[in-house]
Scaffold this motif. Structure first.
Motif, short mmCIF file in Angstrom:
data_model
loop_
_atom_site.label_atom_id
_atom_site.label_comp_id
_atom_site.label_asym_id
_atom_site.label_seq_id
_atom_site.Cartn_x
_atom_site.Cartn_y
_atom_site.Cartn_z
N LEU A 188 -0.62 -2.30 -11.16
CA LEU A 188 -0.24 -1.32 -10.14
C LEU A 188 1.03 -0.58 -10.57
N ILE A 189 1.99 -1.31 -11.08
CA ILE A 189 3.25 -0.71 -11.53
C ILE A 189 2.99 0.30 -12.65
N ARG A 190 2.04 -0.02 -13.54
CA ARG A 190 1.74 0.86 -14.68
C ARG A 190 0.74 1.94 -14.34
N ASP A 191 0.35 2.05 -13.06
CA ASP A 191 -0.61 3.07 -12.59
C ASP A 191 -1.99 2.90 -13.21
N GLU A 192 -2.34 1.68 -13.59
CA GLU A 192 -3.67 1.42 -14.11
C GLU A 192 -4.67 1.19 -12.99
N ILE A 193 -4.18 0.93 -11.79
CA ILE A 193 -4.99 0.91 -10.58
C ILE A 193 -4.21 1.67 -9.50
N ASP A 194 -4.92 2.14 -8.48
CA ASP A 194 -4.28 2.90 -7.41
C ASP A 194 -3.77 2.02 -6.28
N GLY A 195 -4.34 0.85 -6.16
CA GLY A 195 -3.94 -0.08 -5.12
C GLY A 195 -4.38 -1.48 -5.48
N ALA A 196 -3.74 -2.48 -4.87
CA ALA A 196 -4.08 -3.88 -5.16
C ALA A 196 -4.45 -4.58 -3.86
N LEU A 197 -5.49 -5.40 -3.93
CA LEU A 197 -5.99 -6.18 -2.80
C LEU A 197 -5.28 -7.53 -2.82
N VAL A 198 -4.34 -7.74 -1.91
CA VAL A 198 -3.38 -8.83 -2.08
C VAL A 198 -3.15 -9.63 -0.81
N PHE A 199 -2.39 -10.72 -0.96
CA PHE A 199 -1.72 -11.41 0.14
C PHE A 199 -0.31 -10.82 0.16
N ASP A 210 9.44 1.77 -2.18
CA ASP A 210 8.54 2.44 -3.12
C ASP A 210 7.06 2.13 -2.92
N TYR A 211 6.74 1.28 -1.94
CA TYR A 211 5.35 0.87 -1.76
C TYR A 211 4.94 0.94 -0.29
N GLU A 242 4.23 7.06 -4.26
CA GLU A 242 4.03 8.26 -5.06
C GLU A 242 2.57 8.49 -5.44
N SER A 243 1.67 7.61 -5.00
CA SER A 243 0.26 7.70 -5.39
C SER A 243 -0.47 8.83 -4.68
N GLY A 244 0.10 9.34 -3.60
CA GLY A 244 -0.60 10.35 -2.83
C GLY A 244 -1.54 9.78 -1.78
N ILE A 245 -1.61 8.45 -1.69
CA ILE A 245 -2.42 7.80 -0.67
C ILE A 245 -1.61 7.76 0.62
N THR A 246 -2.03 8.53 1.61
CA THR A 246 -1.30 8.61 2.86
C THR A 246 -2.08 8.08 4.05
N SER A 247 -3.34 7.70 3.82
CA SER A 247 -4.16 7.09 4.86
C SER A 247 -5.22 6.23 4.18
N ILE A 248 -5.86 5.37 4.93
CA ILE A 248 -6.87 4.51 4.32
C ILE A 248 -8.07 5.31 3.82
N GLU A 249 -8.28 6.50 4.38
CA GLU A 249 -9.38 7.35 3.89
C GLU A 249 -9.16 7.73 2.43
N ASP A 250 -7.91 7.73 2.01
CA ASP A 250 -7.60 8.11 0.63
C ASP A 250 -7.97 7.03 -0.38
N PHE A 251 -8.40 5.85 0.08
CA PHE A 251 -8.88 4.84 -0.85
C PHE A 251 -10.18 5.31 -1.52
N GLN A 252 -10.91 6.16 -0.82
CA GLN A 252 -12.15 6.69 -1.37
C GLN A 252 -11.83 7.59 -2.57
N GLY A 253 -12.54 7.36 -3.67
CA GLY A 253 -12.26 8.09 -4.89
C GLY A 253 -11.16 7.46 -5.72
N ARG A 254 -10.67 6.29 -5.30
CA ARG A 254 -9.60 5.60 -6.02
C ARG A 254 -10.10 4.24 -6.53
N THR A 255 -9.27 3.61 -7.36
CA THR A 255 -9.58 2.29 -7.91
C THR A 255 -8.63 1.26 -7.32
N LEU A 256 -9.20 0.23 -6.74
CA LEU A 256 -8.43 -0.88 -6.19
C LEU A 256 -8.66 -2.12 -7.04
#
Length: 341
Positions: A172-183, A201-202, A118-132
């Motif tokens: 991430l669940i609370r929408d305090e970041i747009d994406g998480a850098l994870v394993f 959902d993810y 539901e974040s609206g991120i549909t491609s990796i280009e959408d990481f720009q302007g977001r918080t990871l």
């Protein structure tokens, strides 16, 4: 009769004691706390595969797959399950001390960026302007600039919020970041534990799908063990390979061994994690071609270059400083058939 039985018992005990004394101790560290994805080591111990190779393998829980390397380098452990990218880093900086990978298990990298659908991120280009959100020092966070360069993303347009690993999914669940850098193999199950549906959902943006052709976790040993007891290394690899291949078609026995080692684990979750590892990290096209445990040298060379750039290393290790196939069983014994239960 009583005297005969007593003599027989004494003889048996003495023989068992002599056998135990003949075993070579191997101090082994896991990559983290007990997980289903560690099952091969527990199966090899429970079914006597280590003992058949003349080994007494003492298995301890770990502190992170990168920490496996430093634990071995510090001399506390002879072998362990950990990240080849941490080997690359240390082979560049301390080539005489860095351990060597002798059996590659996670042929595909777990490094990923996870976002809400539901974040609206549909491609990796959408990481720009977001918080990871990322944990400092982890490969996913440290290699993000290389990911960005490889995919023509403006790194300056991506805000990085540094945080402890255990805060990534909650934020991430609370929408305090747009994406998480994870394993992925960790975050997926953290989301489950937070009553989320990581499939529905993810979205999972896997580094390996975007030019970051990296390897990941496997069996590594110290240079001292390689030099002083290569037979023990060969036996260790044979035992782990035998267990790894068996688990592909028998997850029940695998989970019995996991619970035998640590009866406090959530067996249901860890069975899912075990299957996740086999399906998404181990059973790859490359593994089907060259067999479980091996690597493609050209791919590993590319991976080394990626890590050298991402970590800002001054020296580029050679492939044979990082990985040795000298102890691998024959190709036909490393044929992975995975049948999920």
């Amino acid at each position: 009769m009583k005297t005969f039985l007593t003599a027989t018992l004494v003889t048996t005990l003495l023989a068992s004691s002599a056998l135990a004394q003949d075993l070579t101790d191997i101090r082994f560290t896991l990559g983290w706390k007990t997980q289903g994805s560690d099952a091969a080591f527990f199966v090899a111990k429970d079914k006597g595969y280590f003992e058949e190779e003349g080994l007494n393998v003492i298995i301890d829980q770990g502190e992170g797959s990168g920490a496996t390397v430093t634990r071995i380098m510090g001399g506390a452990y002879d072998a362990g399950f950990g990240d080849i990218n941490a080997i690359i880093q240390n082979a560049s900086e301390r080539p005489d001390d860095a351990p060597v990978m002798v059996y590659m298990m996670w042929n595909q990298p777990p490094f990923a960026i996870v976002t809400k659908k539901e974040s609206g991120i549909t491609s990796i280009e959408d990481f720009q302007g977001r918080t990871l959100g990322g944990a400092q020092g982890t490969p996913t966070t440290r290699l993000l600039p290389v990911f960005a360069r490889t995919n023509d993303l403006d790194m300056e347009a991506i805000e990085i919020s540094n945080m402890a690993p255990n805060l990534q999914e909650p934020m991430l669940i609370r929408d305090e970041i747009d994406g998480a850098l994870v394993f992925n193999i960790t975050s997926y199950f953290n989301l489950l534990a937070n009553r989320q549906d990581p499939e529905a959902d993810y979205d999972w943006w896997q580094f390996g799908d975007y030019g970051m052709d990296l390897y990941s976790n496997g069996l590594m040993v110290s240079q001292r063990l390689l030099d002083e007891n290569p037979d023990a290394v060969a036996g260790l690899v044979r035992a782990v390979n035998k267990a790894s291949i068996e688990i592909g078609v028998d997850q029940d026995t695998a989970m019995e061994a996991v619970v035998n080692y640590d009866n406090l684990v959530n067996a249901e979750i860890e069975r899912q994690r075990l299957n996740f590892a086999y399906e998404r990290l181990m059973a790859s096209e490359e593994a089907a071609e060259i067999g479980l445990g091996d690597v493609d040298d050209e791919r590993l060379a590319r991976a080394i270059d990626i890590v050298v750039e991402g970590y800002g290393l001054t020296a580029t290790p050679a492939v044979d400083q990082v990985f040795s196939r000298e102890f691998l069983p024959p190709r036909e014994e490393r044929e992975l058939v995975y049948e999920a239960d």
